[in-house]
Design a protein around this motif. Structure first.
Motif, PDB file in Angstrom:
ATOM      1  N   ALA A 885       0.849  -1.187   0.000  1.00 23.02           N
ATOM      2  CA  ALA A 885       0.000   0.000   0.000  1.00 23.02           C
ATOM      3  C   ALA A 885       0.888   1.241   0.000  1.00 23.02           C
ATOM      4  CB  ALA A 885      -0.921  -0.020   1.212  1.00 23.02           C
ATOM      5  N   ILE A 886       0.266   2.399  -0.098  1.00 20.73           N
ATOM      6  CA  ILE A 886       1.008   3.660  -0.119  1.00 20.73           C
ATOM      7  C   ILE A 886       0.404   4.614   0.903  1.00 20.73           C
ATOM      8  CG2 ILE A 886      -0.407   4.642  -1.966  1.00 20.73           C
ATOM      9  CD1 ILE A 886       2.105   6.026  -3.029  1.00 20.73           C
ATOM     10  N   GLY A 887       1.278   5.340   1.593  1.00 16.86           N
ATOM     11  CA  GLY A 887       0.824   6.323   2.567  1.00 16.86           C
ATOM     12  C   GLY A 887       0.594   7.674   1.918  1.00 16.86           C
ATOM     13  N   SER A 888       0.283   8.651   2.742  1.00 15.30           N
ATOM     14  CA  SER A 888       0.050  10.011   2.250  1.00 15.30           C
ATOM     15  C   SER A 888       0.850  10.974   3.117  1.00 15.30           C
ATOM     16  CB  SER A 888      -1.435  10.360   2.300  1.00 15.30           C
ATOM     17  OG  SER A 888      -1.859  10.487   3.654  1.00 15.30           O
ATOM     18  N   LYS A 889       0.644  12.236   2.915  1.00 13.27           N
ATOM     19  CA  LYS A 889       1.379  13.244   3.685  1.00 13.27           C
ATOM     20  C   LYS A 889       1.029  13.187   5.165  1.00 13.27           C
ATOM     21  CE  LYS A 889       2.979  17.859   2.619  1.00 13.27           C
ATOM     22  NZ  LYS A 889       2.774  18.983   1.696  1.00 13.27           N
ATOM     23  N   THR A 890      -0.150  12.731   5.473  1.00 14.28           N
ATOM     24  CA  THR A 890      -0.643  12.818   6.846  1.00 14.28           C
ATOM     25  C   THR A 890      -1.029  11.477   7.460  1.00 14.28           C
ATOM     26  OG1 THR A 890      -2.826  13.300   5.941  1.00 14.28           O
ATOM     27  CG2 THR A 890      -1.489  15.180   6.592  1.00 14.28           C
ATOM     28  N   ASN A 891      -0.992  10.411   6.686  1.00 14.59           N
ATOM     29  CA  ASN A 891      -1.382   9.104   7.206  1.00 14.59           C
ATOM     30  C   ASN A 891      -0.424   8.034   6.701  1.00 14.59           C
ATOM     31  OD1 ASN A 891      -4.178  10.643   6.531  1.00 14.59           O
ATOM     32  ND2 ASN A 891      -4.396   9.463   8.418  1.00 14.59           N
ATOM     33  N   ARG A 892       0.064   7.198   7.616  1.00 13.83           N
ATOM     34  CA  ARG A 892       0.805   6.023   7.194  1.00 13.83           C
ATOM     35  C   ARG A 892      -0.139   5.099   6.437  1.00 13.83           C
ATOM     36  NH1 ARG A 892       2.064   5.069  12.547  1.00 13.83           N
ATOM     37  NH2 ARG A 892       1.226   2.964  12.242  1.00 13.83           N
ATOM     38  N   ALA A 893       0.423   4.317   5.536  1.00 14.19           N
ATOM     39  CA  ALA A 893      -0.418   3.439   4.720  1.00 14.19           C
ATOM     40  C   ALA A 893      -1.281   2.530   5.580  1.00 14.19           C
ATOM     41  CB  ALA A 893       0.456   2.610   3.779  1.00 14.19           C
ATOM     42  N   ASP A 894      -0.704   1.970   6.646  1.00 16.84           N
ATOM     43  CA  ASP A 894      -1.461   0.991   7.424  1.00 16.84           C
ATOM     44  C   ASP A 894      -2.531   1.636   8.297  1.00 16.84           C
ATOM     45  OD1 ASP A 894       0.279   2.193   9.168  1.00 16.84           O
ATOM     46  OD2 ASP A 894       1.071   0.349  10.027  1.00 16.84           O
ATOM     47  N   ASN A 895      -2.641   2.980   8.241  1.00 19.91           N
ATOM     48  CA  ASN A 895      -3.688   3.664   8.999  1.00 19.91           C
ATOM     49  C   ASN A 895      -4.851   4.109   8.123  1.00 19.91           C
ATOM     50  OD1 ASN A 895      -2.350   3.443  11.436  1.00 19.91           O
ATOM     51  ND2 ASN A 895      -1.346   5.429  11.271  1.00 19.91           N
TER      52      ASN A 895
END
Length: 926
Positions: A885-895
């Motif tokens: 998966a891929i995260g974003s600027k404000t959230n880790r991927a696993d969240n």
């Protein structure tokens, strides 16, 4: 002949009389970045300062080669604080002497001091995004030339304005960036019309005029947009000295405004004296009722709404905050195409033509008083609020006001909103639990905190899934949205954000270079020139108002699909459905298409779409496409349903027979095999592919299969013939060699690989097989699978199944050159892939379902919070059965939800029957 001339003159005078009753706009500037007027200009500091020259108006002067570029995070000491001095000469006809005249500025960054013929037009205006006006009738020279002078200070003398507007996560500019015009009105005229048109047909209009010693009549007539009268006029007497009057009427059988049915009317308000029109004002309005039910949700016309929204900056790369009606139309059409129904104005009011477009095409709007993390002082904020209200109050699309963003709230202004707003729209604070709304930004999928998902306020994040490079937006949206859709207390949310703010740097000697200030401004779903990223299509599918239930096409398929109507106001009988059958290589069959029966489903109902007149041989085709179109004929989405499975396709493609069986030689540490012009070598110790050679030369595809994440523990390699086929395989050992491979070399030169393996741990980022291939040798790929965009574990939707061809590129999402789709990364549902190289091409086919192929690795990217993390295996080309998966600027991927979690695999006993299996075929000869 004389009669004709007299008739013409009569009609002309009548037209002029009618035209004189209406407000005339005489533009001193252009109307947008696509239509400008040259003014004299002097910049006090920075580039091209210290000399009088010309500048197009409207514009931001940085884009025209003046002053200094700054991003909103720049230190105060490094900020450009230049001023721009504008001059423009214009004629005032003598006929204006009997008129009231207002000089109107739609937007100036930031402080504006205005003079006419050397005399002040009024107080200095402070604040960028708000229309303001000055009465100038007493300052003009009629029948002669007049001089307009405007001194614009980019950095405001009012520090609260700088805190609200110029300290933020966005580019900051200077200049007269929106149109300038003169309003020409009768001396006695209507100054303002405020309308509240409810869903029950009740219309209330508060009309303000210039006070007079005479008695007038105010009349309001409702019309359809094509000019047909609706009902009778509403009339009332405006007594001498009276300047405000309220008109009310209840209309029957009115067509309501919603984001799905943007029905509008014209309200023509006339100021009459002795039965003759003195002044006529036209307002386009929509009938709709917005209601907030605390601890429940947002209702429009009695229907509970889920907002599918995005945040939008007013932006164009060559002109900054100066846009145009064409840009507004483009942006709204793109949002509607993504099946959005709402947009938030972040973090300031937009151009009037943007709201006009939202009114006409149908988008719910949250209109915002500026305040990024700071806010206006109360006196300044009150003035800007009043300007915002007067400018935007009658747009039916505007259903919420936002008082500042992320702490930029002036609480003293909250009660002023309902005082000034006839419609009493709800007011919220972005990123605060306020007024019954919890709008907190960037919460994890598993919210788990009492005042959010498990609380009592309406959950409506005004920003979520923050875009960064290829993360956010569509990555994680499916999990978030299904949770939002199923949660009664959730009213939807707004993605951050719509467009990458890549600005043209005219201060750099590179032609058209775009600057996003690193990763700060590259947050968009689309690029600066509206290039579509992969998330664009994911959003389009996830937010489709027609939801197709997952369906496997088997031999007993009856042409029916189960759907859910996720519209709020539209019956699916108003939509249109079509089907298309396509052959992708298994059989050479003509493409066929037909209609699917539209079911009669009210919003939230489930039912069946039936493909009509499918041919008797539909099973001989490879894919069935089903498309849905809305009530206006626009495509909602096209879904792909595979008919042919990979194993069937592989059996048709792979050729095994040849003139003679393969030969095997042992050379030092290698098994060397020859078959039909192919020479291929394998390690005697590990069974890994070491080299590939044909009569045309070497193919640098080797060093595989490497198991990741897992152990490449192939051992005890043996060889044998099975008929005409040569088998090279490893030996299973529960402790040391529990992963196994088997190569089969056919007389034709085709090579089969079967690997049975165990992921390395209970949780892994990815699992599959890697090979090496020099990136410098690749030119492109052609493949059968889902495309054309790459995917992530938490962004699988949006693509279509078909044959795709992609040329090699080094695109990094959100960076120059914004060429999409990206080449590198994971691609889903592979059946076969032809690798087009600078040397010999080769093809890989699989009979295994749900295989991803990976093309190299995008460049490493990070952010200050270490949330944006991309995980790729080693090697260059991979065939995966689980991807990251891929995260974003404000959230880790696993969240960001279940789809974003690591892969779970449990088998500590290493039982071969429970191993993961993948089968690949290689054709190195074509």
């Amino acid at each position: 002949m004389t009669k004709k001339i007299l008739l013409f003159l009569f009609l002309l005078s009548s037209f002029k009389a009618l035209y004189a009753q209406e407000t005339q706009r005489v533009y001193l500037s252009g109307k947008g970045n696509d239509q400008t007027v040259s003014w004299d200009f002097f910049c006090t500091e920075g580039r091209n300062a210290g000399k009088w020259t010309n500048i197009p108006v409207p514009s931001n002067w940085e884009l025209q080669g003046f002053g200094k570029y700054n991003y909103g995070f720049a230190k105060d000491s490094s900020r450009g604080k230049e001023k721009g001095l504008y001059k423009y000469r214009f004629q005032a006809p003598k006929s204006w002497q009997s008129k009231a005249l207002n000089l109107v500025f739609e937007g100036v960054m930031t402080d504006a001091e205005v003079k006419i013929n050397g005399k002040s037009a009024g107080e200095i205006h402070q604040g960028s995004y708000y229309a303001f006006k000055y009465p100038i009738a007493q300052l003009l020279n009629y029948g002669a030339e007049n001089l307009l002078e405007v001194t614009v200070s980019k950095h405001s003398a009012n520090q609260s304005v700088n805190e609200a507007e110029r300290k933020g996560d966005f580019w900051i500019f200077g200049g007269i960036f929106r149109p300038v015009y003169i309003e020409v009105l009768p001396i006695q005229h209507i100054t303002r019309v405020s309308v509240d048109a409810k869903a029950n047909g009740k219309l209330k209009a508060v009309i303000r005029t210039i006070p007079s010693n005479n008695t007038f009549t105010l009349s309001a007539q409702l019309h359809t947009l094509n000019g047909q009268k609706v009902g009778t006029p509403i009339q009332a007497t405006l007594k001498a000295g009276q300047s405000e009057l309220t008109l009310e009427k209840l209309y029957q059988n009115i067509q309501l405004w919603t984001s799905e049915t943007p029905n509008r009317y014209k309200l023509i308000v006339s100021l009459l004296h002795n039965g003759k029109a003195v002044h006529v004002v036209e307002k386009k309005i929509g009938f709709r009722t917005v209601e907030v039910k605390l601890r429940d949700g947002v209702y429009v016309n009695g229907t509970k709404i889920k907002f599918k929204g995005v945040n939008r900056h007013s932006f164009w790369p060559t002109s900054g905050r100066t846009t145009s009606k064409a840009v507004s139309l483009l942006d709204v059409q793109l949002m509607k195409d993504m099946n959005m129904n709402a947009v938030r104005m972040s973090h300031y009011p937009p151009d009037d033509h943007f709201l006009d477009t939202c009114d006409s095409l149908g988008l719910f709007v949250m209109d915002e008083l500026a305040g990024w993390h700071g806010n206006y002082d109360t006196p300044t904020g009150t003035k800007r609020l009043e300007e915002l209200m007067e400018h935007d109050e009658n747009h039916p699309s505007v259903i919420f006001w936002i008082n500042g963003n992320e702490g930029g709230h002036n609480y003293e202004l909250d009660p002023i909103f309902p005082q000034k707003d006839l419609q009493k729209r709800p007011v919220i604070h972005a990123w605060e639990d306020f007024a019954g709304f919890d709008t907190q930004h960037y919460r994890d999928y598993n919210y788990g905190i009492g005042n959010y998902d498990h609380g009592h306020s309406i959950v409506m994040p005004t920003e979520f899934l923050h875009g960064m490079y290829d993360g956010g937006h569509g990555a994680g949206l499916e999990d978030y949205w299904e949770h939002m859709w199923a949660t009664p207390l959730c009213a939807g949310g707004f993605l951050w954000d719509f467009v990458d703010q890549g600005i043209v740097r005219t201060d750099k000697n590179e032609n058209g270079i775009l600057d996003t200030d690193g990763n700060r401004a590259a947050d968009g779903i689309v690029g600066p020139y509206r290039e579509k990223e992969g998330s664009y299509f994911t959003i389009k599918e996830v937010w489709s108002p027609i939801k197709f239930e997952a369906k496997e096409i088997t031999s007993d398929f009856d042409g029916k699909f189960t759907i859910e109507n996720r519209y709020h106001f539209t019956n699916t009988s108003q939509c249109r459905f079509t089907w298309k059958l396509k052959s992708l290589g298994l059989h050479q069959l003509p493409e066929l298409s037909g209609k699917a029966l539209s079911p009669n489903l009210k919003p939230l109902e489930k039912g069946t779409v039936a493909c009509q007149q499918l041919p008797h041989n539909w099973q001989e085709y490879d894919v069935l496409y089903v498309s849905a179109f809305d009530a206006y004929g626009k495509e909602i989405f096209t879904w792909s349903f595979k008919i042919t499975l990979p194993k069937t396709m592989a059996q048709a493609i792979v050729q095994t027979s040849g003139s003679s069986k393969p030969t095997l030689q042992e050379q030092d540490s290698l098994f060397v095999v020859k078959a039909n012009g192919l020479t291929i070598s394998f390690s005697k110790k590990s069974g890994l592919l070491k080299s590939v050679q044909t009569e045309k030369g070497a193919i640098p595809f080797n060093n595989g299969p490497i198991v990741q994440e897992g152990s490449t523990n192939f051992k005890n390699i043996t060889t044998r013939f099975e008929g005409e086929n040569l088998i090279i395989e490893s030996t299973y050992d529960k402790k040391e060699a529990f992963n196994t491979l088997q190569w089969t070399i056919y007389p034709s030169g085709w090579v089969k690989l079967k690997v049975k393996y165990f992921p390395a741990a209970y949780l892994t980022n990815y699992f599959g097989l890697n090979f090496s291939f020099p990136e410098s040798e690749i030119k492109g790929v052609e493949y059968l699978g889902n495309g054309p965009y790459r995917v992530w574990k938490n962004r699988l939707k949006g693509n279509q199944f078909g044959i795709w061809k992609k040329d090699y590129n080094t695109t990094e999402t959100g960076e120059i050159p914004f060429v999409y789709p990206e080449f590198k990364g994971y691609h889903s549902n592979m059946y076969w892939c032809k690798f087009i190289t600078k040397g010999q091409p080769f093809t890989v086919v699989t009979e295994t379902e749900d295989v991803f192929f990976r093309l190299f690795s995008p460049a490493f990217k990070t952010d200050s919070y270490q949330n944006y993390v991309i995980n790729f295996p080693t090697g260059d080309i991979s065939f995966m059965q689980g991807i990251s998966a891929i995260g974003s600027k404000t959230n880790r991927a696993d969240n960001t939800g279940p789809m974003s979690m690591k892969h779970v695999f449990y088998d500590y006993e290493k039982e071969p029957k429970r191993a993961v299996e993948i089968v690949l075929y290689f054709d190195f000869l074509k």
